[in-house]
Enzyme design. Structure first.
Site, short mmCIF file in Angstrom:
data_model
loop_
_atom_site.label_atom_id
_atom_site.label_comp_id
_atom_site.label_asym_id
_atom_site.label_seq_id
_atom_site.Cartn_x
_atom_site.Cartn_y
_atom_site.Cartn_z
N ASP A 29 35.20 4.94 -5.22
CA ASP A 29 34.26 4.61 -6.30
C ASP A 29 33.44 3.41 -5.85
O ASP A 29 33.98 2.42 -5.35
CB ASP A 29 35.03 4.29 -7.60
CG ASP A 29 34.10 4.26 -8.81
OD1 ASP A 29 33.13 3.47 -8.79
OD2 ASP A 29 34.35 5.00 -9.77
N ILE A 30 32.12 3.50 -6.03
CA ILE A 30 31.22 2.46 -5.53
C ILE A 30 31.27 1.20 -6.42
O ILE A 30 30.81 0.14 -6.01
CB ILE A 30 29.78 3.03 -5.42
CG1 ILE A 30 28.95 2.26 -4.40
CG2 ILE A 30 29.08 3.08 -6.76
CD1 ILE A 30 29.34 2.50 -2.98
N HIS A 93 35.81 14.71 -12.53
CA HIS A 93 36.44 13.87 -11.51
C HIS A 93 37.61 13.10 -12.09
O HIS A 93 37.67 12.85 -13.30
CB HIS A 93 35.43 12.90 -10.89
CG HIS A 93 34.70 12.05 -11.88
ND1 HIS A 93 33.61 12.50 -12.59
CD2 HIS A 93 34.90 10.77 -12.31
CE1 HIS A 93 33.17 11.55 -13.39
NE2 HIS A 93 33.94 10.48 -13.25
N HIS A 95 39.74 9.48 -11.64
CA HIS A 95 39.83 8.14 -11.06
C HIS A 95 41.29 7.90 -10.67
O HIS A 95 42.19 8.09 -11.49
CB HIS A 95 39.45 7.07 -12.08
CG HIS A 95 38.04 7.09 -12.55
ND1 HIS A 95 37.09 6.20 -12.09
CD2 HIS A 95 37.39 7.87 -13.45
CE1 HIS A 95 35.93 6.44 -12.69
NE2 HIS A 95 36.09 7.44 -13.53
P1 AMP Z 1 32.66 8.24 -15.39
O1 AMP Z 1 31.72 9.44 -15.35
O2 AMP Z 1 32.55 7.49 -16.67
O3 AMP Z 1 34.07 8.62 -15.05
O4 AMP Z 1 32.18 7.21 -14.27
C1 AMP Z 1 31.62 7.67 -13.05
C2 AMP Z 1 32.11 6.82 -11.90
O5 AMP Z 1 31.44 7.25 -10.75
C3 AMP Z 1 31.85 5.32 -12.06
O6 AMP Z 1 33.07 4.61 -11.89
C4 AMP Z 1 30.85 5.02 -10.94
O7 AMP Z 1 31.05 3.75 -10.36
C5 AMP Z 1 31.12 6.14 -9.96
N1 AMP Z 1 29.97 6.47 -9.14
C6 AMP Z 1 28.73 6.80 -9.57
N2 AMP Z 1 27.92 7.07 -8.52
C7 AMP Z 1 28.67 6.90 -7.41
C8 AMP Z 1 28.42 7.02 -6.03
N3 AMP Z 1 27.21 7.37 -5.55
N4 AMP Z 1 29.44 6.79 -5.15
C9 AMP Z 1 30.66 6.43 -5.61
N5 AMP Z 1 30.96 6.31 -6.91
C10 AMP Z 1 29.98 6.53 -7.81
#
Ligand code: AMP
Length: 131
Positions: A29-30, A93, A95
């Site tokens: 996660d970025i 996805h 976490h």
């Molecule tokens: P959520 O949809 O609420 O579960 O959150 C989406 C997650 O994806 C967040 O924690 C972001 O930091 C992560 N995220 C979004 N874009 C990217 C990316 N390009 N690379 C890695 N993580 C990402």
């Protein structure tokens, strides 16, 4: 239009990959809440996690289990916590976060600011422990 995660899986957008097989992909996660915060996604793009088929749900959990073991081998923690949110990115996805207490997996916690070299080192470490 393909989701940002589909574009990552396709290699169109860079990511810090830790593992993949033919159906699932795991990357850092970025905006991590902890070092070792990993996202596990199905390559088959589905928005809502519980719209995944039963077979995909079983498959992603089995894959996430292997990734969690690699995270646990890489960072000191009591266990690896799992959270499904999906509010920001419409591509199912999971976490995975190494934790010692429940509050450490709260996605509202301050995010770590890491240099790209640190992301690279973390991804490499987890990948080296992935079996
Ligand atoms: P959520 O949809 O609420 O579960 O959150 C989406 C997650 O994806 C967040 O924690 C972001 O930091 C992560 N995220 C979004 N874009 C990217 C990316 N390009 N690379 C890695 N993580 C990402």
């Amino acid at each position: 239009m393909a989701s940002i995660f589909s574009r990552i899986i396709a290699g169109e957008i860079p990511s810090y990959k830790v593992a993949e097989d033919d159906k699932y992909f795991a990357f850092l996660d970025i905006n991590p809440v902890a070092k070792g915060h990993v996202l596990v996604v199905p390559k088959h793009e589905v928005d809502y996690f519980f719209d995944l088929s039963n077979e995909e749900l079983g498959g992603i959990m089995a894959f996430a289990k292997r990734v969690a073991a690699a995270i646990k081998a890489s960072f000191p923690c009591n266990r690896v916590g799992l959270s499904v949110i999906g509010i920001d990115v419409p591509h199912a996805h999971i976490h995975l976060v190494p934790i010692t207490k429940g509050s450490e997996i709260n996605m509202s916690n301050p995010k770590l600011k890491l240099e790209s070299t640190e992301f690279e080192a973390i991804a490499k470490l987890i990948a080296s422990n992935f079996k």
